[in-house]
Scaffold this active site. Structure first.
Site, PDB file in Angstrom:
ATOM      1  N   ASP A 309      -1.444   7.058  15.740  1.00  0.00           N
ATOM      2  CA  ASP A 309      -1.913   5.777  16.118  1.00  0.00           C
ATOM      3  C   ASP A 309      -1.924   5.009  14.910  1.00  0.00           C
ATOM      4  O   ASP A 309      -2.308   5.465  13.755  1.00  0.00           O
ATOM      5  CB  ASP A 309      -3.543   5.641  16.548  1.00  0.00           C
ATOM      6  N   GLU A 346       3.461   5.098  16.027  1.00  0.00           N
ATOM      7  CA  GLU A 346       3.074   3.832  16.272  1.00  0.00           C
ATOM      8  C   GLU A 346       3.495   2.957  14.981  1.00  0.00           C
ATOM      9  O   GLU A 346       2.569   2.969  14.114  1.00  0.00           O
ATOM     10  CB  GLU A 346       1.678   3.474  16.731  1.00  0.00           C
TER      11      GLU A 346
END
Length: 659
Positions: A309, A346
């Site tokens: 993330d 990401e």
């Protein structure tokens, strides 16, 4: 007297500074904690007593307590402040306002893995399935009620049967590190459902366990998925912690080594995560914690990879500048334990300079938001006003502009049109605007640039024409994802036509709004069949999963280009066609190679039917329809017709032998 009794019953020894955390040894448990600025450290063992930690090696305080073992609760008191062990393997509890109610326990690490083998699915055969541990099974009618929403529920045969039949290969789980709800969200009477608020990087989220042993139950889940050939990838949140900003709760890292664990600038927290703090991933303390966490999940929990993330927050060095090559990102890619598993970034954070799509090194794949945006634009009819069909062609071909310069193959692109963050697939074709009022933020939260199309009516409707178009559009979007070069990712629930009532930021709802509906609404049953058919085609035909970027060159073996772009009237594609804003259709012919079937994709985003002329020799002279999103029952020889708002997949009638 109680403390003296504890010492008599449970004598202590200096112990070892390695490893950090609470780890079993032959005679008891070794406790070690990094606290470089502490003047006093006390180990608190509820039910046993308190132990002054007197041994220190460098920044690590350590003690071995004899006669204790798995299940023992423990905590540290550092200069009078209660601290959760950041290396704890078993954590329970949450926050009460800004007060920590978290508890750590000595974990039972013994486990019989039996014949467990990592599936090691090649990247070109990988189909990712993004799922939430709790939301996946809460509404599953065949999962026993007491197992719903748990690791054990996810491992239930009924769930595994579905995943295998769907044709996905790799389950990407939303955060399973133990997490808590932020005080500001709790004040609104809501919860952190998605889990992007970690407090422990090594402990599985305890509420996801059906029993009182989340570590063992998680391992059993992984073992069960592996037995069915399914990989497990974890969505991990190392970019920030639940300690939040300056006024956030003191849980562990802030009390232990604030400047070592968190990035600062001009006397304040340096925040590129939007969550109040940014982990200082280039420091010795933070990088050691993150790498140890990753190795633990691979070695001890047998997971097959990670999706990071806001990974660009981990690519920052020094005073916060982005330098991937000198950062923790590069360290992870070189690590002998980690370089053999799937690594997915990401590739951005909550800042402008953190947007790094295409900027990660060998060994890494990346979420490709440009794929998402261009595919959505094409099918909603917007692409034709902003540059023609060049965007959709780039995405179908694997996004070479982004990923080829780094020397990586098309599989560096994780291709998706929906994910946990944003509209569900059904909502993407049902809403033009977000409807997040239930989040109690006056609809201010969530994306505004959704690139969605409601097909003429906002929200639910009984208009037969609108519903028919929505169902076709949803099939177009999911088919494009599965047919494009790269690694496709599907959002759990989309195959059932899940709606979240137009909420594109449902992070704070643990309710039927976010739980997967295993019985689809009438009219949305078709999506599961579309996915199943296309994953099977993709697995069977090499033309649909190329491992290299297309060049357009003619093969000496087949006499065909590896890719040929097709105009509906049969003429050669010309340079000006790429930017013709009146075009809303595109054809793509793929050479499967010697003795393999060729494939043709015909995309018509316009509102009128087309007659499509296919290329002549040396391309095959006959094709059969294997998917038509306008008529899922259509099969047999291709007659040249392509319906409006539809995608047609053709395969050459027979493999084409060498000339």
């Amino acid at each position: 007297m109680a403390e003296t009794w504890a010492y008599e019953r449970h004598p202590s020894a200096p112990g070892s500074p390695h490893p950090l955390g609470a780890r079993q040894v032959v005679s008891g448990v070794n406790f070690a904690i990094h606290a470089p600025r502490a003047r006093q450290v006390v180990l608190d063992l509820p039910g046993v007593g308190e132990f002054e930690v007197e041994s220190r090696t460098g920044s690590v305080w350590h003690v071995e307590v004899l006669g204790v073992g798995p299940g023992q609760e423990y905590g540290f008191v550092v200069d009078g402040v209660s601290v959760l062990d950041p290396y704890a393997l078993h954590v329970t509890g949450g926050l009460d306002g800004n007060t920590s109610r978290l508890r750590a326990f000595v974990a039972e690490t013994a486990f019989d893995w039996g014949a467990d083998v990592a599936p090691r699915v090649p990247w070109d055969r990988t189909v990712l399935y993004e799922a939430h541990v709790r939301g996946l099974t809460m509404r599953h009618p065949d999962v026993p009620e007491e197992l719903r929403g748990t690791y054990a529920g996810l491992a239930h045969p009924a769930v595994l049967d579905h995943l295998v039949s769907l044709g996905v290969t790799t389950v990407e789980l939303l955060p399973v590190h133990h997490f808590v709800t932020e005080p500001t969200i709790a004040e609104r009477g809501l919860v952190n459902y998605w889990g992007y608020n970690s407090v422990s990087f090594l402990a599985p989220h305890a509420p996801y366990a059906a029993g009182d042993d989340p570590v063992g139950e998680f391992k059993e889940m992984v073992q069960a998925l592996h037995a069915r050939g399914l990989e497990v990838v974890l969505d991990v949140v190392y970019n920030h912690t639940a300690e939040g900003g300056q006024d956030g709760p003191r849980i562990h890292l802030r009390a232990l080594d604030e400047t070592g664990y968190y990035r600062h600038a001009q006397g304040h927290y340096f925040d590129v995560t939007g969550c109040g703090n940014t982990v200082r991933a280039d420091s010795a303390a933070a990088s050691a914690l993150i790498v140890e966490s990753l190795r633990y999940w691979v070695r001890e929990m047998h997971v097959d990879g990670f999706r990071f993330d806001l990974a660009s927050a981990l690519a920052r060095v020094g005073r916060g500048r982005v330098d991937v090559a000198q950062s923790l990102i590069a360290t992870i890619g070189r690590d002998p334990v980690l370089r053999g598993v799937k690594l997915i970034a990401e590739p951005w954070d909550a800042s402008m300079d953190g947007y790094l799509v295409g900027g990660y090194p060998h060994g890494w794949a990346e979420w490709n938001d440009r794929f998402r945006d261009d595919v959505r634009d094409f099918w909603r009819g917007a692409a034709h006003g902003i540059g023609g069909v060049a965007g959709i062609a780039r995405r179908l071909a694997g996004s070479s502009q982004e990923f080829e310069p780094s020397g990586r193959p098309p599989q560096a692109s994780v291709s998706f049109v929906t994910a946990h963050d944003g509209f569900s697939l059904r909502d993407l074709v049902s809403y033009d605007e977000k409807h997040n009022e239930a989040n109690r933020e006056d609809n201010r939260d969530g994306h505004t640039d959704n690139r969605s199309w409601n097909c003429g009516v906002e929200g639910e409707t009984d208009d037969v024409g609108v519903l028919s178009l929505r169902r076709r559009q949803s099939a177009n979007l999911i088919a494009t994802t599965l047919l494009a070069a790269g690694v496709p990712m599907l959002r759990a629930g989309d195959e059932h036509g899940q709606t979240q009532d137009g909420n594109n930021n449902a992070y704070c709802h643990d309710s039927p709004l976010t739980w997967v509906p295993w019985i689809p609404d009438v009219g949305w049953e078709h999506l599961r069949g579309v996915v199943t058919r296309l994953t099977a085609l993709r697995a069977e035909h090499p033309a649909l999963r190329t491992t290299r970027f297309f060049t357009g060159e003619v093969s000496e073996l087949t006499g065909r280009q590896d890719v040929r772009w097709l105009h509906p009237d049969g003429r050669d594609w010309e340079e000006h066609d790429w930017h013709d804003t009146s075009l809303h259709r595109l054809g793509m012919a793929l050479d499967g190679g010697p003795d393999e079937r060729c494939a043709v994709l015909l995309l018509n985003a316009g509102g009128e039917a087309l007659s499509w002329t296919l290329p002549g020799a040396p391309w095959p002279d006959a094709y059969e329809v294997v998917l038509d999103t306008a008529d899922l029952d259509r099969c047999g020889p291709f007659d040249g017709e392509v319906a409006p708002h539809s995608l047609v997949v053709l395969l050459s009638a027979t493999p084409t032998p060498l000339p």
